[in-house]
Design a protein around this motif. Structure first.
Motif, PDB file in Angstrom:
ATOM      1  N   LYS A  15       0.848  -1.206   0.000  1.00 51.90           N
ATOM      2  CA  LYS A  15       0.000   0.000   0.000  1.00 51.90           C
ATOM      3  C   LYS A  15       0.879   1.250   0.000  1.00 51.90           C
ATOM      4  O   LYS A  15       2.051   1.203   0.387  1.00 51.90           O
ATOM      5  CB  LYS A  15      -0.934   0.021   1.232  1.00 51.90           C
ATOM      6  N   HIS A  22       0.671   9.098  10.194  1.00 48.94           N
ATOM      7  CA  HIS A  22       0.887   9.573  11.566  1.00 48.94           C
ATOM      8  C   HIS A  22      -0.317  10.352  12.112  1.00 48.94           C
ATOM      9  O   HIS A  22      -0.797  10.013  13.194  1.00 48.94           O
ATOM     10  CB  HIS A  22       2.188  10.387  11.701  1.00 48.94           C
ATOM     11  N   VAL A  24      -3.200  10.077  11.158  1.00 44.42           N
ATOM     12  CA  VAL A  24      -4.312   9.116  11.176  1.00 44.42           C
ATOM     13  C   VAL A  24      -4.340   8.310  12.488  1.00 44.42           C
ATOM     14  O   VAL A  24      -5.414   7.903  12.952  1.00 44.42           O
ATOM     15  CB  VAL A  24      -4.247   8.190   9.924  1.00 44.42           C
ATOM     16  N   SER A 146      -3.255   2.499  13.288  1.00 39.16           N
ATOM     17  CA  SER A 146      -4.551   3.146  13.054  1.00 39.16           C
ATOM     18  C   SER A 146      -5.520   2.161  12.403  1.00 39.16           C
ATOM     19  O   SER A 146      -6.726   2.292  12.530  1.00 39.16           O
ATOM     20  CB  SER A 146      -4.373   4.361  12.148  1.00 39.16           C
ATOM     21  N   ASP A 149      -3.447   0.536   7.104  1.00 40.02           N
ATOM     22  CA  ASP A 149      -2.673  -0.405   6.279  1.00 40.02           C
ATOM     23  C   ASP A 149      -3.478  -1.694   6.082  1.00 40.02           C
ATOM     24  O   ASP A 149      -3.634  -2.186   4.963  1.00 40.02           O
ATOM     25  CB  ASP A 149      -1.340  -0.769   6.954  1.00 40.02           C
TER      26      ASP A 149
HETATM   27  C1  MEV Z   1       2.041   3.405   8.535  1.00 43.25           C
HETATM   28  O1  MEV Z   1       1.875   2.870   7.238  1.00 43.25           O
HETATM   29  C2  MEV Z   1       1.102   4.560   8.737  1.00 43.25           C
HETATM   30  C3  MEV Z   1       1.179   5.217  10.106  1.00 43.25           C
HETATM   31  O2  MEV Z   1       0.226   6.284  10.088  1.00 43.25           O
HETATM   32  C4  MEV Z   1       0.853   4.245  11.204  1.00 43.25           C
HETATM   33  C5  MEV Z   1      -0.599   3.795  11.203  1.00 43.25           C
HETATM   34  O3  MEV Z   1      -1.448   4.477  10.655  1.00 43.25           O
HETATM   35  O4  MEV Z   1      -0.865   2.763  11.815  1.00 43.25           O
HETATM   36  C6  MEV Z   1       2.548   5.820  10.366  1.00 43.25           C
END
Ligand code: MEV
Length: 313
Positions: A15, A22, A24, A146, A149
């Protein structure tokens, strides 16, 4: 007795976060798309050995001797057997991947998705618990994911995601190309996420303000996607990178590749994913320009690059 297939197979793509990483984690929106040029495949079969074995680029051997970095997978396998009320048996697991590990392309969520699917198919189960298995693995891998992913990788659809809201999947019909550049440096998403969490404690006002601005930029990027305005989108991407840098999650090598892309004529560029290494993305309106940017990134030390059309998915 459940029916068992000879071989369970699962696969998952990577992805790319277009905007909002961050932020998010702290309740702001993010926009992400599947990255189908890279893929993880998992194969599950019955083992001739007494213990379960795993064969992967990182480790090959008995599963109970797998290194700590695979704890999220070994724990997910235990969780799978417990949830499905299955007796644990020695399985043979093979994982092959073209997703660079720890580069912000979702390799941890992808391996958990591919392996869960392979286990589900091996035991001929429904996939109603798939989400739970991936979530279990992601929590171990990242501490405080979050969920974006896991969602993009499971559904293989572009999505605008915000915690506690219904995700909006959308089609991409942009007249442009995304250039992805891998610094070749491993980033640690869990460390970067923790660092932002710490900054929220030590400097709450400034950090909240930065996250809020990233949230607003994500809304702007989403609007430019809807309006198919890639010049606008590019400008917001570059603004997003500046804020991620301010947040302390970028890296000199990412900044350098972002600068190189912009100097070569990109409409916008930013790091993508957890940061502190890993990948960056740049936007171009023509394939010729995308190729020029790709070459410039490689000349500046990018380990690998990809060009992805942004139309028609
Ligand atoms: C990681 O791909 C994305 C971050 O925002 C962490 C998350 O959303 O779990 C850094």
């Amino acid at each position: 007795m459940r029916s068992v297939h000879h071989l369970g197979y699962g696969s998952a793509h990577g992805k790319i976060i277009l905007s909002g990483e961050h932020a998010v984690v702290h309740g702001y929106p993010a926009v992400a798309i599947p990255f189908t040029s890279v893929e993880i495949e998992a194969f599950v079969s019955t083992s001739d050995n007494l213990t379960a074995t795993i064969d992967s680029a990182y480790f090959t051997g008995s599963l109970d001797q797998a290194p700590e970095m695979m704890d999220h997978l070994t724990s997910m396998i235990d969780y799978f057997f417990a949830q499905e009320n299955l007796e644990k048996e020695p399985l043979q697991i093979k994982i092959s991947s073209t997703i660079p590990i720890e580069r912000g392309m979702g390799s941890s969520a992808a391996v958990a998705t591919a392996l869960s699917n392979a286990l589900i198919r091996f035991y001929d189960l429904s996939d109603e618990n798939l989400e739970k298995y991936v979530e279990h693995s992601e929590k171990m891998a990242h501490g405080n994911p979050s969920g974006i992913d896991a969602l993009v990788i499971r559904t293989n659809q572009a999505v605008k995601f915000q915690k506690n809201k219904i995700p909006e999947s959308f089609g991409l019909h942009l007249p442009g190309f995304l250039i992805i550049g891998d610094t070749g440096l491993k980033g640690s998403t869990s460390e970067a996420v923790r660092a932002v969490g710490d900054a929220l404690k030590t400097d709450p006002q400034k950090t909240h303000k930065t996250l809020e601005k990233i949230g607003q930029i994500t809304e702007n990027i989403y609007q430019s996607i809807e309006e198919e305005d890639i010049s606008e989108m590019g400008e917001w991407m570059t603004q997003n990178h500046k804020l991620l840098k301010l947040l302390g999650v970028s890296h000199d090598s990412l900044d350098q590749l972002v600068r190189t892309a912009l100097e070569t004529g990109a409409l916008g560029a930013k790091m993508t994913g957890g940061g502190r290494g890993g990948c960056m993305i740049a936007l171009a309106d023509q394939l010729d320009l995308a190729k020029k940017i790709e070459k410039a990134l490689l000349d500046r030390g990018a380990e690998k690059t990809w060009i992805m059309p942004l139309g028609g998915f």
